[in-house]
Design a protein around this motif. Structure first.
Motif, PDB file in Angstrom:
ATOM      1  N   ASP A   5      10.304 -11.918   6.822  1.00 29.14           N
ATOM      2  CA  ASP A   5      10.686 -10.575   7.283  1.00 29.14           C
ATOM      3  C   ASP A   5      11.882 -10.022   6.519  1.00 29.14           C
ATOM      4  N   ALA A   6      12.648 -10.856   5.884  1.00 29.03           N
ATOM      5  CA  ALA A   6      13.837 -10.386   5.180  1.00 29.03           C
ATOM      6  C   ALA A   6      13.468  -9.453   4.038  1.00 29.03           C
ATOM      7  N   GLN A  10       5.139  -9.501   5.867  1.00 28.72           N
ATOM      8  CA  GLN A  10       4.615 -10.168   7.044  1.00 28.72           C
ATOM      9  C   GLN A  10       4.737 -11.674   6.811  1.00 28.72           C
ATOM     10  N   PRO A  11       5.004 -12.442   7.854  1.00 36.03           N
ATOM     11  CA  PRO A  11       5.260 -13.875   7.665  1.00 36.03           C
ATOM     12  C   PRO A  11       4.089 -14.641   7.084  1.00 36.03           C
ATOM     13  N   GLN A  22       3.623  -1.729   6.159  1.00 35.69           N
ATOM     14  CA  GLN A  22       4.195  -2.728   7.059  1.00 35.69           C
ATOM     15  C   GLN A  22       5.653  -3.007   6.695  1.00 35.69           C
ATOM     16  N   ALA A  23       5.957  -3.033   5.398  1.00 41.82           N
ATOM     17  CA  ALA A  23       7.336  -3.261   4.958  1.00 41.82           C
ATOM     18  C   ALA A  23       8.237  -2.120   5.423  1.00 41.82           C
ATOM     19  N   ALA A  24       7.761  -0.880   5.325  1.00 42.76           N
ATOM     20  CA  ALA A  24       8.553   0.269   5.774  1.00 42.76           C
ATOM     21  C   ALA A  24       8.756   0.227   7.285  1.00 42.76           C
ATOM     22  N   LEU A  25       7.717  -0.137   8.023  1.00 41.10           N
ATOM     23  CA  LEU A  25       7.831  -0.244   9.473  1.00 41.10           C
ATOM     24  C   LEU A  25       8.851  -1.307   9.858  1.00 41.10           C
ATOM     25  N   ASN A  26       8.820  -2.448   9.164  1.00 40.30           N
ATOM     26  CA  ASN A  26       9.787  -3.508   9.458  1.00 40.30           C
ATOM     27  C   ASN A  26      11.215  -3.052   9.181  1.00 40.30           C
ATOM     28  N   ALA A  31      16.514  -1.175  11.328  1.00 38.57           N
ATOM     29  CA  ALA A  31      17.535  -0.134  11.435  1.00 38.57           C
ATOM     30  C   ALA A  31      17.717   0.294  12.888  1.00 38.57           C
ATOM     31  N   ALA A  32      16.623   0.405  13.634  1.00 35.95           N
ATOM     32  CA  ALA A  32      16.704   0.773  15.048  1.00 35.95           C
ATOM     33  C   ALA A  32      17.423  -0.308  15.842  1.00 35.95           C
TER      34      ALA A  32
END
Length: 184
Positions: A5-6, A10-11, A22-26, A31-32
């Motif tokens: 996740d760093a 995805q793992p 998925q990277a942008a969502l993570n 940030a949230a």
């Protein structure tokens, strides 16, 4: 946070198959979480969510009190005028625009606002009789403006009589005494 996740991955995915969405969502979730926002699970389809507090009240906005409700145009413009300190210029504009409704049809037919300097309203009348009438009514008009527009917007009215006809014709002029009584 897991090792994969760093990097926004995805793992269980290998690095050559990066899912950009998925990277942008993570990254957005991280940030949230850094801002202290808590993620809430959506209710499952077919189940009714448990309603608690004001948010569950029917007809009540879920964002009430948070400042996120959409506002009407009048409220937005009113807030903008108040924040910028434009209350006096807006009131002056309303004197010019609403002259007929403020003073009535009789006065507005013969007297028109010409300009506004500081807190003095300059009004031009079409005859000397109406100029005299407006001078007599100026104290009641000032009281009306105070009630309708607020304190200190219009503090005095300068009444201007009709402008005299110009005897000047053409582009050139001769200095001298000017027009005299030559009619008889």
């Amino acid at each position: 946070m897991a090792k994969g996740d760093a990097d926004g991955l995805q793992p269980d995915r290998v690095p050559d198959q990066i899912d950009a969405a998925q990277a942008a969502l993570n990254r957005m979730r991280e940030a949230a979480a850094a801002r202290g926002e808590v993620r809430q699970r959506a209710p499952r389809p077919g189940t009714t969510p448990k309603r608690t507090g004001l948010r569950g009240t029917k007809g009540f906005s879920q964002f009430h009190g948070s400042g996120r409700d959409p506002l009407g145009l009048g409220k937005v413009v009113g807030r903008l005028v108040a924040e910028r300190g434009w209350t006096s210029p807006v009131a002056v504009g309303s004197v010019m625009a609403e002259w007929a409704t403020l003073v009535g049809p009789d006065i507005s037919a013969h007297c028109t606002p010409e300009s506004f300097t500081d807190t003095t309203l300059h009004v031009r009348c079409d005859s000397t009789a109406w100029a005299t009438q407006l001078r007599l009514l100026s104290s009641s008009l000032l009281e009306l403006f105070r009630k309708e527009l607020g304190e200190g917007v219009v503090t005095s009215i300068q009444v201007l009589g009709p402008s005299a006809p110009s005897w000047r014709k053409g582009g050139r002029r001769v200095n001298g005494r000017g027009p005299r009584d030559t009619y008889g």
